[in-house]
Design a protein around this motif. Structure first.
Motif, PDB file in Angstrom:
ATOM      1  N   PHE A 176     -33.703  -8.745 -22.040  1.00 42.75           N
ATOM      2  CA  PHE A 176     -32.889  -9.771 -22.679  1.00 42.75           C
ATOM      3  C   PHE A 176     -32.794  -9.417 -24.177  1.00 42.75           C
ATOM      4  O   PHE A 176     -32.396  -8.305 -24.487  1.00 42.75           O
ATOM      5  N   ASN A 177     -33.146 -10.266 -25.104  1.00 48.08           N
ATOM      6  CA  ASN A 177     -32.910  -9.930 -26.524  1.00 48.08           C
ATOM      7  C   ASN A 177     -34.221  -9.574 -27.223  1.00 48.08           C
ATOM      8  O   ASN A 177     -34.942 -10.463 -27.676  1.00 48.08           O
ATOM      9  N   PHE A 201     -30.588  -9.267 -39.025  1.00 46.22           N
ATOM     10  CA  PHE A 201     -29.719  -9.792 -40.084  1.00 46.22           C
ATOM     11  C   PHE A 201     -30.465 -10.878 -40.855  1.00 46.22           C
ATOM     12  O   PHE A 201     -30.499 -10.878 -42.105  1.00 46.22           O
ATOM     13  N   SER A 214     -24.002 -15.172 -41.369  1.00 50.63           N
ATOM     14  CA  SER A 214     -22.837 -15.819 -40.758  1.00 50.63           C
ATOM     15  C   SER A 214     -23.225 -16.263 -39.362  1.00 50.63           C
ATOM     16  O   SER A 214     -23.635 -15.437 -38.540  1.00 50.63           O
ATOM     17  N   ARG A 229     -29.941 -17.636 -26.748  1.00 48.09           N
ATOM     18  CA  ARG A 229     -30.358 -16.388 -26.105  1.00 48.09           C
ATOM     19  C   ARG A 229     -31.832 -16.453 -25.741  1.00 48.09           C
ATOM     20  O   ARG A 229     -32.596 -17.237 -26.308  1.00 48.09           O
ATOM     21  N   ASP A 293     -18.725 -12.864 -27.196  1.00 50.57           N
ATOM     22  CA  ASP A 293     -19.985 -13.612 -27.073  1.00 50.57           C
ATOM     23  C   ASP A 293     -19.884 -14.692 -26.005  1.00 50.57           C
ATOM     24  O   ASP A 293     -18.832 -15.313 -25.834  1.00 50.57           O
TER      25      ASP A 293
HETATM   26  C1  WQD Z   1     -27.512 -13.288 -30.689  1.00 52.05           C
HETATM   27  C2  WQD Z   1     -26.845 -14.607 -31.085  1.00 52.05           C
HETATM   28  C3  WQD Z   1     -24.573 -14.352 -31.803  1.00 52.05           C
HETATM   29  C4  WQD Z   1     -25.492 -12.041 -35.422  1.00 52.05           C
HETATM   30  C5  WQD Z   1     -26.785  -7.885 -28.011  1.00 52.05           C
HETATM   31  C6  WQD Z   1     -26.086  -6.959 -27.056  1.00 52.05           C
HETATM   32  C7  WQD Z   1     -26.869  -6.845 -25.780  1.00 52.05           C
HETATM   33  C8  WQD Z   1     -28.320  -6.455 -26.034  1.00 52.05           C
HETATM   34  C9  WQD Z   1     -28.954  -7.304 -27.085  1.00 52.05           C
HETATM   35  C10 WQD Z   1     -28.526  -4.082 -25.753  1.00 52.05           C
HETATM   36  C11 WQD Z   1     -25.406 -14.746 -30.588  1.00 52.05           C
HETATM   37  C12 WQD Z   1     -25.438 -14.844 -32.946  1.00 52.05           C
HETATM   38  C13 WQD Z   1     -25.585 -12.758 -34.241  1.00 52.05           C
HETATM   39  C14 WQD Z   1     -25.027 -12.701 -36.603  1.00 52.05           C
HETATM   40  C15 WQD Z   1     -24.850 -14.738 -35.330  1.00 52.05           C
HETATM   41  N1  WQD Z   1     -28.420  -5.108 -26.503  1.00 52.05           N
HETATM   42  N2  WQD Z   1     -25.280 -14.092 -34.207  1.00 52.05           N
HETATM   43  N3  WQD Z   1     -24.741 -14.036 -36.505  1.00 52.05           N
HETATM   44  O1  WQD Z   1     -25.054 -10.441 -28.614  1.00 52.05           O
HETATM   45  O2  WQD Z   1     -26.917 -11.636 -27.362  1.00 52.05           O
HETATM   46  O3  WQD Z   1     -26.888  -9.164 -27.436  1.00 52.05           O
HETATM   47  O4  WQD Z   1     -28.114  -7.375 -28.255  1.00 52.05           O
HETATM   48  O5  WQD Z   1     -28.545  -4.012 -24.566  1.00 52.05           O
HETATM   49  O6  WQD Z   1     -26.227  -5.908 -24.992  1.00 52.05           O
HETATM   50  O7  WQD Z   1     -24.793  -7.474 -26.789  1.00 52.05           O
HETATM   51  O8  WQD Z   1     -27.453 -10.406 -29.487  1.00 52.05           O
HETATM   52  O9  WQD Z   1     -28.521 -10.573 -31.682  1.00 52.05           O
HETATM   53  O10 WQD Z   1     -26.109  -9.827 -31.561  1.00 52.05           O
HETATM   54  O11 WQD Z   1     -26.669 -12.200 -31.060  1.00 52.05           O
HETATM   55  O12 WQD Z   1     -24.564 -15.942 -35.304  1.00 52.05           O
HETATM   56  O13 WQD Z   1     -24.893 -12.095 -37.669  1.00 52.05           O
HETATM   57  O14 WQD Z   1     -26.770 -14.658 -32.526  1.00 52.05           O
HETATM   58  O15 WQD Z   1     -23.297 -14.939 -31.839  1.00 52.05           O
HETATM   59  O16 WQD Z   1     -25.209 -16.100 -30.292  1.00 52.05           O
HETATM   60  P1  WQD Z   1     -26.460 -10.488 -28.211  1.00 52.05           P
HETATM   61  P2  WQD Z   1     -27.195 -10.673 -31.014  1.00 52.05           P
END
Ligand code: WQD
Ligand code: NAD
Length: 336
Positions: A176-177, A201, A214, A229, A293
């Motif tokens: 997952f994340n 970030f 953001s 997540r 997303d």
């Molecule tokens: C998490 C949440 C964003 C950045 C990605 C890949 C996935 C996996 C893990 C490899 C979301 C929000 C994010 C920002 C925000 N990687 N956000 N501002 O998109 O769930 O998964 O990483 O396999 O394949 O897609 O993770 O950390 O980018 O985003 O608001 O500057 O944070 O919209 O809700 P994501 P993320």
């Protein structure tokens, strides 16, 4: 066991090395350092018995793979090496298929030549796509929406077909994340350029490298309107690989496991946890939704517990506190 770790100098790989060496496995890393630093190898050696072997090489180089397999003769391979930026994958699909899919085929072929029958593969929850139901279990339909996600799903199929045909074992871990850092604050995640992911970030805002986070949309159908997540501490994720290596010894064919906590958190909850950890306010601005997303997702991780005896142990505070400790001690990553 003798474990060959492709991509072992990377974020998840480096934490996994510490756990493997801690369990007295013999470990060799093959990494082309395309997204990592040789300093990682020194730092892992400093945290462990210092017996880590490292070879700089590319998984698409068949001769390099053969040389490493022939000399190291692994009992199992943990295959992390790959490209992982969703946005880049849409712009450079062939490069992503080449590294992630052809690279995986090359690893399997090289394993066959030396009779290595076990592979643990870095897959992703992104293979599920838009949720049909939540939490996702391993039987949820797969429908990835990015090239990156498709390279992971195709690689899963290839490993599964290989395992069934050869009598080998493929453990497909759908992460997952991943977030967080090693408790020593000497290993962690340091993305090049502007971080795509939330936690790095936030961490860069906290150390003053970026002005504000953001928030990509606050009008989702979630309790506070921001995306949810299933964040998993990288040390828990690393330990899932040790569990998978052990599990693979008694398994045949392909087996898929979700690796998450089952507990979703929103963007605002992540920011609040980080503010507590670092003792500062994190400035945020609300921005439009990010294309592609989804509102929310979380794992049903009960299968990994039932079959491999693995479950996450670290909580949200550990994730935020360890990220802050790493980021504040290494604001420029491994260049410090
Ligand atoms: C998490 C949440 C964003 C950045 C990605 C890949 C996935 C996996 C893990 C490899 C979301 C929000 C994010 C920002 C925000 N990687 N956000 N501002 O998109 O769930 O998964 O990483 O396999 O394949 O897609 O993770 O950390 O980018 O985003 O608001 O500057 O944070 O919209 O809700 P994501 P993320
Ligand atoms: P990372 O970029 O930090 O680590 C990948 C490592 O592979 C790097 O050290 C890089 O130098 C190496 N590498 C890349 N191409 C290579 C090649 N052709 N030959 C040899 N080495 C090569 O990424 P990570 O976050 O540690 O991810 C590890 C694996 O887990 C990847 O396969 C990724 O797709 C997968 N994954 C990551 C996440 C995540 O959010 N971090 C989530 C799900 C799955």
């Amino acid at each position: 066991m003798r474990v060959l770790v492709t991509g072992g100098a990377g974020y998840i790989g480096s934490h996994t090395l510490v756990e493997l060496l801690g369990q007295a496995h013999d470990v060799l890393v093959l990494d082309n350092l395309e997204n990592s630093s040789p300093v990682v190898i020194d730092r892992v050696n400093a945290l462990t018995n210092g017996n880590l072997e490292f070879v700089e090489g590319d998984i698409r180089d068949d001769a390099a793979l053969d040389t490493v397999m022939d000399s190291f003769r692994p009992d199992a391979v943990i295959h992390f090496a790959g490209l992982k930026a969703v946005g880049d994958s849409m712009e450079q699909p062939l490069s992503y298929y080449d590294t992630n899919v052809r690279g995986t085929i090359g690893v399997l072929r090289a394993m066959d030549k030396v009779g290595c029958t076990r592979i643990i593969f870095s897959s992703s929850a992104t293979v599920y796509g838009e949720p049909v139901y939540l939490p996702y279990d391993e039987a949820h339909p797969t429908n990835p929406t990015s090239v990156y996600g498709r390279t992971k799903l195709v690689s899963e199929h290839i490993i599964s077909d290989w395992a069934n045909a050869s009598g080998g074992t493929g453990i497909l871990l759908r992460y997952f994340n991943p977030v967080g850092a090693h408790a020593s604050a000497t290993l962690g995640e340091h993305p090049d350029g502007v971080p795509n992911n939330l936690m790095p970030f936030i961490a860069q805002v906290a150390v003053g490298k970026r002005k504000a986070l953001s928030i990509f949309g606050d009008d989702y159908e979630t309790p506070d309107g921001t995306g949810q997540r299933d964040y998993i501490h990288v040390v828990d994720l690393a330990r899932a690989h040790v569990a998978a290596v052990n599990f693979a010894q008694g398994a045949k064919g392909a087996k898929t496991f979700n690796i998450g906590t089952g507990q979703p958190y929103s963007v605002r909850e992540m920011v609040a946890a980080f503010e507590t950890a670092c003792g500062k306010d994190i400035p945020v601005v609300v921005a439009p939704r990010r294309a592609g997303d989804i509102a929310a997702m979380q794992a049903d991780a009960s299968l990994a517990k039932a079959e491999m005896g693995w479950a996450a142990e670290h909580d949200l505070n550990d994730m935020a506190a360890s990220t802050w400790a790493w980021q504040s001690a290494n604001p420029n990553g491994y260049e410090d």
